[in-house]
Design a protein around this motif. Sequence first.
Motif, PDB file in Angstrom:
ATOM      1  N   HIS B  97       0.825  -1.200   0.000  1.00 17.89           N
ATOM      2  CA  HIS B  97       0.000   0.000   0.000  1.00 17.89           C
ATOM      3  C   HIS B  97       0.860   1.251   0.000  1.00 17.89           C
ATOM      4  CE1 HIS B  97      -4.053  -1.486   0.083  1.00 17.89           C
ATOM      5  NE2 HIS B  97      -3.725  -2.395   0.990  1.00 17.89           N
ATOM      6  N   ALA B  98       1.965   1.201   0.770  1.00 20.95           N
ATOM      7  CA  ALA B  98       2.849   2.364   0.815  1.00 20.95           C
ATOM      8  C   ALA B  98       3.434   2.650  -0.564  1.00 20.95           C
ATOM      9  CB  ALA B  98       3.961   2.122   1.832  1.00 20.95           C
ATOM     10  N   LEU B  99       3.874   1.585  -1.240  1.00 21.97           N
ATOM     11  CA  LEU B  99       4.455   1.772  -2.568  1.00 21.97           C
ATOM     12  C   LEU B  99       3.407   2.330  -3.531  1.00 21.97           C
ATOM     13  CD1 LEU B  99       6.720  -1.360  -2.969  1.00 21.97           C
ATOM     14  CD2 LEU B  99       7.404   1.001  -2.641  1.00 21.97           C
ATOM     15  N   ARG B 100       2.186   1.846  -3.406  1.00 19.57           N
ATOM     16  CA  ARG B 100       1.121   2.368  -4.263  1.00 19.57           C
ATOM     17  C   ARG B 100       0.868   3.841  -3.980  1.00 19.57           C
ATOM     18  NH1 ARG B 100      -2.231  -0.893  -7.712  1.00 19.57           N
ATOM     19  NH2 ARG B 100      -4.053   0.036  -6.706  1.00 19.57           N
ATOM     20  N   ALA B 101       0.981   4.200  -2.694  1.00 18.88           N
ATOM     21  CA  ALA B 101       0.750   5.595  -2.342  1.00 18.88           C
ATOM     22  C   ALA B 101       1.817   6.487  -2.963  1.00 18.88           C
ATOM     23  CB  ALA B 101       0.744   5.748  -0.824  1.00 18.88           C
ATOM     24  N   PHE B 102       3.034   5.947  -3.131  1.00 20.91           N
ATOM     25  CA  PHE B 102       4.079   6.698  -3.824  1.00 20.91           C
ATOM     26  C   PHE B 102       3.963   6.531  -5.331  1.00 20.91           C
ATOM     27  CE2 PHE B 102       6.497   6.086   0.242  1.00 20.91           C
ATOM     28  CZ  PHE B 102       6.410   7.412   0.599  1.00 20.91           C
ATOM     29  N   THR B 103       2.830   6.016  -5.780  1.00 15.33           N
ATOM     30  CA  THR B 103       2.592   5.738  -7.200  1.00 15.33           C
ATOM     31  C   THR B 103       3.688   4.901  -7.819  1.00 15.33           C
ATOM     32  OG1 THR B 103       3.634   7.762  -7.988  1.00 15.33           O
ATOM     33  CG2 THR B 103       1.274   7.844  -7.537  1.00 15.33           C
ATOM     34  N   ILE B 104       4.098   3.881  -7.093  1.00 10.98           N
ATOM     35  CA  ILE B 104       4.995   2.892  -7.693  1.00 10.98           C
ATOM     36  C   ILE B 104       4.163   1.637  -7.901  1.00 10.98           C
ATOM     37  CG2 ILE B 104       7.116   1.574  -7.429  1.00 10.98           C
ATOM     38  CD1 ILE B 104       8.019   3.694  -5.452  1.00 10.98           C
ATOM     39  N   PRO B 105       3.738   1.395  -9.115  1.00 11.59           N
ATOM     40  CA  PRO B 105       2.887   0.219  -9.322  1.00 11.59           C
ATOM     41  C   PRO B 105       3.728  -1.054  -9.248  1.00 11.59           C
ATOM     42  CG  PRO B 105       3.336   1.274 -11.403  1.00 11.59           C
ATOM     43  CD  PRO B 105       4.044   2.081 -10.361  1.00 11.59           C
ATOM     44  N   VAL B 106       3.466  -1.839  -8.248  1.00 13.90           N
ATOM     45  CA  VAL B 106       4.254  -3.053  -8.079  1.00 13.90           C
ATOM     46  C   VAL B 106       3.303  -4.183  -7.713  1.00 13.90           C
ATOM     47  CG1 VAL B 106       4.750  -2.516  -5.689  1.00 13.90           C
ATOM     48  CG2 VAL B 106       6.254  -4.048  -6.908  1.00 13.90           C
ATOM     49  N   ASP B 107       3.610  -5.346  -8.223  1.00 13.31           N
ATOM     50  CA  ASP B 107       2.752  -6.491  -7.960  1.00 13.31           C
ATOM     51  C   ASP B 107       3.011  -7.000  -6.543  1.00 13.31           C
ATOM     52  OD1 ASP B 107       0.951  -8.445  -8.374  1.00 13.31           O
ATOM     53  OD2 ASP B 107       2.385  -9.837  -9.276  1.00 13.31           O
ATOM     54  N   ILE B 108       1.973  -7.479  -5.898  1.00 10.85           N
ATOM     55  CA  ILE B 108       2.135  -7.973  -4.514  1.00 10.85           C
ATOM     56  C   ILE B 108       3.095  -9.155  -4.488  1.00 10.85           C
ATOM     57  CG2 ILE B 108       0.077  -9.428  -4.704  1.00 10.85           C
ATOM     58  CD1 ILE B 108       1.212  -7.687  -1.531  1.00 10.85           C
ATOM     59  N   ARG B 109       3.150  -9.886  -5.599  1.00 13.37           N
ATOM     60  CA  ARG B 109       4.063 -11.028  -5.658  1.00 13.37           C
ATOM     61  C   ARG B 109       5.519 -10.587  -5.509  1.00 13.37           C
ATOM     62  NH1 ARG B 109       3.789 -16.003  -8.876  1.00 13.37           N
ATOM     63  NH2 ARG B 109       1.752 -15.326  -9.512  1.00 13.37           N
ATOM     64  N   ASN B 110       5.850  -9.440  -6.137  1.00 11.27           N
ATOM     65  CA  ASN B 110       7.223  -8.953  -6.030  1.00 11.27           C
ATOM     66  C   ASN B 110       7.550  -8.528  -4.613  1.00 11.27           C
ATOM     67  OD1 ASN B 110       7.374  -9.378  -8.719  1.00 11.27           O
ATOM     68  ND2 ASN B 110       6.913  -7.260  -9.270  1.00 11.27           N
ATOM     69  N   VAL B 111       6.563  -7.918  -3.977  1.00  9.73           N
ATOM     70  CA  VAL B 111       6.784  -7.525  -2.582  1.00  9.73           C
ATOM     71  C   VAL B 111       7.075  -8.758  -1.731  1.00  9.73           C
ATOM     72  CG1 VAL B 111       5.724  -6.480  -0.562  1.00  9.73           C
ATOM     73  CG2 VAL B 111       5.331  -5.491  -2.796  1.00  9.73           C
ATOM     74  N   CYS B 112       6.259  -9.792  -1.955  1.00  9.47           N
ATOM     75  CA  CYS B 112       6.431 -11.007  -1.156  1.00  9.47           C
ATOM     76  C   CYS B 112       7.793 -11.643  -1.394  1.00  9.47           C
ATOM     77  CB  CYS B 112       5.345 -12.020  -1.496  1.00  9.47           C
ATOM     78  SG  CYS B 112       3.727 -11.473  -1.004  1.00  9.47           S
ATOM     79  N   VAL B 113       8.209 -11.670  -2.655  1.00  5.13           N
ATOM     80  CA  VAL B 113       9.470 -12.339  -2.985  1.00  5.13           C
ATOM     81  C   VAL B 113      10.638 -11.603  -2.346  1.00  5.13           C
ATOM     82  CG1 VAL B 113      11.073 -12.761  -4.869  1.00  5.13           C
ATOM     83  CG2 VAL B 113       8.708 -13.458  -5.079  1.00  5.13           C
ATOM     84  N   LEU B 114      10.607 -10.269  -2.398  1.00  4.84           N
ATOM     85  CA  LEU B 114      11.773  -9.509  -1.948  1.00  4.84           C
ATOM     86  C   LEU B 114      11.704  -9.117  -0.481  1.00  4.84           C
ATOM     87  CD1 LEU B 114      12.410  -7.338  -5.077  1.00  4.84           C
ATOM     88  CD2 LEU B 114      13.630  -9.345  -4.285  1.00  4.84           C
TER      89      LEU B 114
END
Lengths: 178, 737
Positions: B97-114
């Motif tokens: 959610h924080a990344l989305r708030a900074f308008t960085i579109p990222v898949d939740i899968r990438n968040v989980c992996v890293l």
Amino acid sequence: MAQKRNNANRGVSPNPKTATTTSSSTTTPPLPPTPNPAAPIPGSSRPTSSHSATTTSAKTSASAPVAQTWDKVVSNLTTHYQKSTPQRTKLLDAFMAFLVVVGVLQFVYCVLAGNYPFNAFLSGFSATVGQFVLTASLRIQTTEANKKDFPAVSPERAFADYVVCSLILHFFCVNFIN
Amino acid sequence: MSAETLEMLADVGKGKSTRSVLRVIILALIAGASVASRLFSVILDPWFNFRATKYLVANGFYNFWDWFDDRTWHPLGRVTGGTLYPGLMVTSGAIWHALRAFTIPVDIRNVCVLLAPAFSGLTAIAAYLLTNEMTTYNSAGLLAALFMGIAPGYISRSVAGSYDNEAIAIFLLVFTFYLWIKALKQGSMLWGAFCALFYGYMVASWGGYAFITCLLPLHAFVLILMGRYSTRLYVSYTTWYALGTLASMQIPFVGFLPVKTSEHMPALGIFGFLQLLAFLDYVRSAIPSRQFQTFLWIFAGGIFVLSLAALVIATSAGIIAPWSGRFYSLWDTGYAKIHIPIIASVSEHQPTAWPAFFFDLNLLIFVFPVGVYLCFQELADEHVFIIVYAVFGSYFAGVMVRLMLTLTPVVCVAGAIAISTILNNYLVAKTPTEDQQAAEAAEKKGSKSGLKSTNKPVVGIYGLWSKILMVGAMAIYLLIFVMHCTWVTSNAYSSPSVVLASRMPDGSQHIIDDYREAYQWLRQNTKEDAKIMSWWDYGYQIGGMADRPTLVDNNTWNNTHIATVGKAMSSREEVSYPIMRQHEVDYVLVVFGGLLGYSGDDINKFLWMVRIAEGIWPDEVSERSFFTPRGEYRVDGEATETMKNSLMYKMSYYNFNNLFPPGQAVDRMRQARLPEVGPSLSTLEEAFTSENWIIRIYKVKDLDNVGRDHISATAFEKGLKKKKATKKRGSRVLRVD
């Protein structure tokens, strides 16, 4: 703290009645000094010196001086407290006594009436316990004699910490109370 | 020219501000290195956590809290919100959610992996902070951060894609300890409250929080026994306990445990004990010491008797639960094997083998005792903590492989203290002159008081050669350590369990991808709600990668449910079939390593299934009957009748001998020659077998159309078309990539 003191009083109160009948005050002086050398470390020295105290003298004569000194201890304590405690600290103590009363009431209620909303009981009880502990910490940190223990904590800082911690405590309690 | 640059370089390290800048840069580099070293291979592993996170992100926090998952633990379903540690999912959800708030579109899968590598970077920083509390050498902190970043014992659980609770829990563990030390040193309520908050976060993340719950009281207790009770201890401990316990009770899965189970009782006991001590401390300051003696005995004796009576009554009345079985298994390694096979069956719960210590910690395991010894030399409150932690961490790491993880931080800290002390002693370039020495010695003689250890003469290292030799040796050791870590990470810990890698005779790598092949098959060829029965090890993977409901998975706490599956696997077909019908099982999945020589297959785990089933149905399943009269566990022609008739055996070896010339079928895993006639199945039919036969899936037959039982139906069909049946499978040609 106040509650603990009461507890202790209650626990030992039968003693004076039995003791006064068989009082023999001549044996008093030699008794207390025996455990003295171990005084600074209360935790570790307990078993050994109590043992020596009971073995050196007969049990009947031992209870009498203990009861007498006990009275003296209590009176000393109260006078010391009334003389050397600042007004603000007394205020804190009153608050702590109040918390103890509330906590005991809750506990008694829980024992008598059952603990059905266990969440509610737990959060209420731990609110009093937590607040008591925090107030005790504040009292310790603001006491003049303890200053050297807390070089980093000024009284103002202690009070700010106290407020923050109380806020966290009550947030959790309200969240837990359901 | 070169001399000038050298001088400049030497000057850079001298100013105080430049040093701190350098420290920050080095720390950042270490954090970066620890992230980078975890990126050798990326495969998302515990699928359940990922599925839960997706659910959290899609449906919001409150729905997640109330999530009832009907696709696991069929037919019971799982109240997921109340039976998991939500810390991991909430963390990655918050980051997303924080990344989305900074308008960085990222898949939740990438968040989980890293997530795991990112948190390992933070762990390195936490280790730096913790070590800096222990020693005045700044280099120790940096070394500890480095060790923490690349120690294989920690990497094993935090490579990219290992999206497990431990990924964030170790950071929280180390950071909570740092905050505890900080609180204890300053006697500050605020630090105590921070410590409690992070403790709450830790409770929300990992079941291993009990380690903190036991270690901090133990530290306090040891300090009290050493006669080191101080008001600082009172303030920090009571603040931590009061707030931390409340924080831990916010997690539904933990709930009332902190006031009900014995694991949490030491913390409560020390809490009460500290209240007494504080009161006694106050009284001692108020009245003369002679009177205090009598006061102490009466008071302490009364309290002790009272509390002992209360404890006995509470335990016997069942208010406080006795120690749970998992806890017993920590004291007696044989306990679990006898009483709770379900716990002993997990490979992570086995006692650690000795080489594992060296494998996971390498050089550090040698310098670890040195660091602990150095802590003994200084022995302030925080050093006592390291000693207590070292003792307990070593013990628990020896009991369970899994707990190696909790030992790693203290090994890194102690090792860093040891190595930095060595380096600091040998790296001092200037040699004290004779005069100085004499002066110092005279000074020492003048003040011959105090402890013996303070009167030791100053010993310096004067010889240049010895300095160079020592520093060079240390440097080489450290280099070897780094090489070992890199090697271990790239070889041992970066191969996920889903994809197996093997070496061909010519040395090239061969990837065995049977698991994913089979899960893909399930996903595409079965009904959406087809129930899959398998041993629990594969529950999460089936749920995540094949998206099919399972009977049991890696987190099933219902022992009977697992035992039911065990019974179905270990009984005769006639017994198993009704069980499978009752549980609406559509497919059965087994893992078979006989063709490839893969050791982690179900036949090797089979005895655990038998044991667990025997725990519930001792009359119907008996472990003894799976052993030959000579006490051997065999799968060849001499296997017992019970073994040969068990569903697991039949499913594993069904049609297996058709791969070989008649009479030459060999199980390569167990090196056993199989009987000429393979087992026959009547209630199941083979649905799918993966390329290397690792995964075999069977379909449970429906009831017979004409009302015969399955055995006679199969016999009837066999009588008609015997030839065709054998021809159909023929000798199977392996697919060649």
